[in-house]
Write an enzyme that holds these catalytic residues in place. Structure first.
Site, PDB file in Angstrom:
ATOM      1  N   LYS A  33       2.638  26.784  -0.261  1.00  0.00           N
ATOM      2  CA  LYS A  33       1.760  25.633  -0.263  1.00  0.00           C
ATOM      3  C   LYS A  33       0.406  25.992   0.322  1.00  0.00           C
ATOM      4  O   LYS A  33      -0.571  25.282   0.147  1.00  0.00           O
ATOM      5  CB  LYS A  33       2.375  24.519   0.610  1.00  0.00           C
ATOM      6  N   GLY A  34       0.355  27.092   1.069  1.00  0.00           N
ATOM      7  CA  GLY A  34      -0.827  27.423   1.863  1.00  0.00           C
ATOM      8  C   GLY A  34      -2.134  27.504   1.106  1.00  0.00           C
ATOM      9  O   GLY A  34      -3.179  27.119   1.616  1.00  0.00           O
ATOM     10  N   GLU A  71      -4.327  33.248  -3.095  1.00  0.00           N
ATOM     11  CA  GLU A  71      -3.494  33.181  -1.887  1.00  0.00           C
ATOM     12  C   GLU A  71      -4.351  32.761  -0.688  1.00  0.00           C
ATOM     13  O   GLU A  71      -5.559  33.002  -0.662  1.00  0.00           O
ATOM     14  CB  GLU A  71      -2.851  34.577  -1.672  1.00  0.00           C
ATOM     15  N   ASP A  72      -3.714  32.151   0.291  1.00  0.00           N
ATOM     16  CA  ASP A  72      -4.458  31.706   1.472  1.00  0.00           C
ATOM     17  C   ASP A  72      -4.833  32.875   2.383  1.00  0.00           C
ATOM     18  O   ASP A  72      -5.994  33.065   2.726  1.00  0.00           O
ATOM     19  CB  ASP A  72      -3.669  30.639   2.266  1.00  0.00           C
ATOM     20  N   ASP A  87      -1.517  38.983   5.276  1.00  0.00           N
ATOM     21  CA  ASP A  87      -1.173  39.382   6.632  1.00  0.00           C
ATOM     22  C   ASP A  87      -0.611  40.803   6.585  1.00  0.00           C
ATOM     23  O   ASP A  87      -1.366  41.764   6.542  1.00  0.00           O
ATOM     24  CB  ASP A  87      -0.176  38.334   7.153  1.00  0.00           C
ATOM     25  N   LYS A 117      -6.106  39.606   7.287  1.00  0.00           N
ATOM     26  CA  LYS A 117      -6.004  40.151   8.649  1.00  0.00           C
ATOM     27  C   LYS A 117      -5.731  41.648   8.535  1.00  0.00           C
ATOM     28  O   LYS A 117      -4.570  42.072   8.540  1.00  0.00           O
ATOM     29  CB  LYS A 117      -4.821  39.519   9.390  1.00  0.00           C
ATOM     30  N   PHE A 174      -3.450  33.448  15.336  1.00  0.00           N
ATOM     31  CA  PHE A 174      -2.764  32.505  14.461  1.00  0.00           C
ATOM     32  C   PHE A 174      -3.701  31.382  14.044  1.00  0.00           C
ATOM     33  O   PHE A 174      -4.188  30.633  14.869  1.00  0.00           O
ATOM     34  CB  PHE A 174      -1.475  31.957  15.083  1.00  0.00           C
ATOM     35  N   ASP A 190      -0.749  26.408   7.796  1.00  0.00           N
ATOM     36  CA  ASP A 190       0.054  25.549   8.660  1.00  0.00           C
ATOM     37  C   ASP A 190       0.690  26.297   9.822  1.00  0.00           C
ATOM     38  O   ASP A 190       0.781  27.529   9.835  1.00  0.00           O
ATOM     39  CB  ASP A 190       1.203  24.922   7.861  1.00  0.00           C
ATOM     40  N   ARG A 235      -2.263  21.526   7.971  1.00  0.00           N
ATOM     41  CA  ARG A 235      -2.798  21.945   6.666  1.00  0.00           C
ATOM     42  C   ARG A 235      -4.008  21.109   6.256  1.00  0.00           C
ATOM     43  O   ARG A 235      -4.886  21.580   5.542  1.00  0.00           O
ATOM     44  CB  ARG A 235      -1.732  21.791   5.566  1.00  0.00           C
TER      45      ARG A 235
HETATM   46  P1  IMP Z   1       2.367  38.627   4.305  1.00  0.00           P
HETATM   47  O1  IMP Z   1       1.005  39.133   3.893  1.00  0.00           O
HETATM   48  O2  IMP Z   1       3.443  38.985   3.338  1.00  0.00           O
HETATM   49  O3  IMP Z   1       2.715  39.049   5.699  1.00  0.00           O
HETATM   50  O4  IMP Z   1       2.389  37.057   4.312  1.00  0.00           O
HETATM   51  C1  IMP Z   1       1.280  36.258   4.273  1.00  0.00           C
HETATM   52  C2  IMP Z   1       1.743  34.822   4.500  1.00  0.00           C
HETATM   53  O5  IMP Z   1       2.021  34.643   5.904  1.00  0.00           O
HETATM   54  C3  IMP Z   1       0.664  33.818   4.175  1.00  0.00           C
HETATM   55  O6  IMP Z   1       0.740  33.349   2.852  1.00  0.00           O
HETATM   56  C4  IMP Z   1       0.929  32.709   5.162  1.00  0.00           C
HETATM   57  O7  IMP Z   1       1.883  31.802   4.626  1.00  0.00           O
HETATM   58  C5  IMP Z   1       1.546  33.394   6.355  1.00  0.00           C
HETATM   59  N1  IMP Z   1       0.545  33.617   7.445  1.00  0.00           N
HETATM   60  C6  IMP Z   1       0.081  34.797   7.902  1.00  0.00           C
HETATM   61  N2  IMP Z   1      -0.806  34.642   8.897  1.00  0.00           N
HETATM   62  C7  IMP Z   1      -0.924  33.297   9.079  1.00  0.00           C
HETATM   63  C8  IMP Z   1      -1.712  32.490   9.979  1.00  0.00           C
HETATM   64  O8  IMP Z   1      -2.509  32.958  10.818  1.00  0.00           O
HETATM   65  N3  IMP Z   1      -1.553  31.146   9.863  1.00  0.00           N
HETATM   66  C9  IMP Z   1      -0.713  30.574   8.955  1.00  0.00           C
HETATM   67  N4  IMP Z   1       0.044  31.290   8.105  1.00  0.00           N
HETATM   68  C10 IMP Z   1      -0.061  32.646   8.159  1.00  0.00           C
HETATM   69 MG    MG Z   2       1.688  31.567   2.097  1.00  0.00          MG
END
Ligand code: IMP
Ligand code: MG
Length: 176
Positions: free
Chosen positions: A40-41, A96-97, A100, A128, A149, A156, A162
């Site tokens: 949903k992000g 994508e939002d 990470d 990040k 964070f 969220d 959100r």
């Molecule tokens: P990754 O890149 O597979 O580790 O996952 C990324 C997902 O982690 C994003 O789509 C978010 O849902 C969640 N995420 C990572 N950092 C944050 C943050 O600072 N706030 C909120 N959600 C985050």
């Molecule tokens: Mg996400």
């Protein structure tokens, strides 16, 4: 809600102008896109980004979550909601939002390429880099952010925040 925010990282206005720039950049590189918003992000960013794109955009959605590091080796993500159409031969743009560890996007773009998309690119509002575990090519990036964070503008913590119009750092006391 705002009393849980340590500081504002990007205001509504700053986000708006960056998203407009991203839309202009995307418009120059394609003639048509099949876009994939990640629920949903990314929903808030997605709604703004597609309206900043001046070429035809088809909208579709996915909801996915990774199994962490295991996903990289297995290439598996948990698809909770899949695309509606066949994407073979299409130019895909995943929206994508935040990237990470990079695991989710790495796996998802691989899966969509294997389904026969002509091209798969990624537009992410935030990244990040300090947290990266696997390398991901982000074709369109809004902002590079520190390892904190973040909430708001779709992001969220436990499904809250959100709907904040800005992006802020969540106070540690909220989750520690
Ligand atoms: P990754 O890149 O597979 O580790 O996952 C990324 C997902 O982690 C994003 O789509 C978010 O849902 C969640 N995420 C990572 N950092 C944050 C943050 O600072 N706030 C909120 N959600 C985050
Ligand atoms: Mg996400």
């Amino acid at each position: 809600m705002t009393s849980d925010i340590e500081k504002i990282l990007y205001t509504e206005k700053e986000i708006h102008s960056r998203v407009q720039e991203m839309g202009e950049e995307i418009s120059k590189e394609y003639s048509e896109i099949y876009s994939v918003g990640i629920l949903k992000g990314a929903s808030i960013f997605y709604a703004d980004l597609v309206r900043a794109v001046k070429i035809p955009v088809m909208l579709d959605f996915m909801m996915v979550s990774s199994y962490g590091a295991e996903s990289v080796t297995s290439g598996k993500v948990d698809i909770k909601k899949d695309l509606e159409r066949d994407i073979s031969g299409k130019d895909l743009l995943i929206v994508e939002d935040i990237i990470d560890t990079g695991i989710t996007m790495k796996c998802l773009s691989k899966i969509l390429k294997e389904r026969g998309a002509k091209s798969v690119k990624i537009a992410a509002l935030l990244s990040k880099p300090d947290r990266r575990e696997v390398e991901v090519d982000i074709d369109y990036l809004g902002f590079s952010v520190p390892d904190e964070f973040l909430v708001g503008y779709g992001l969220d913590y436990a499904e809250k925040y959100r709907n904040l119009p800005f992006i802020g750092v969540l106070k540690r006391s909220v989750y520690e």
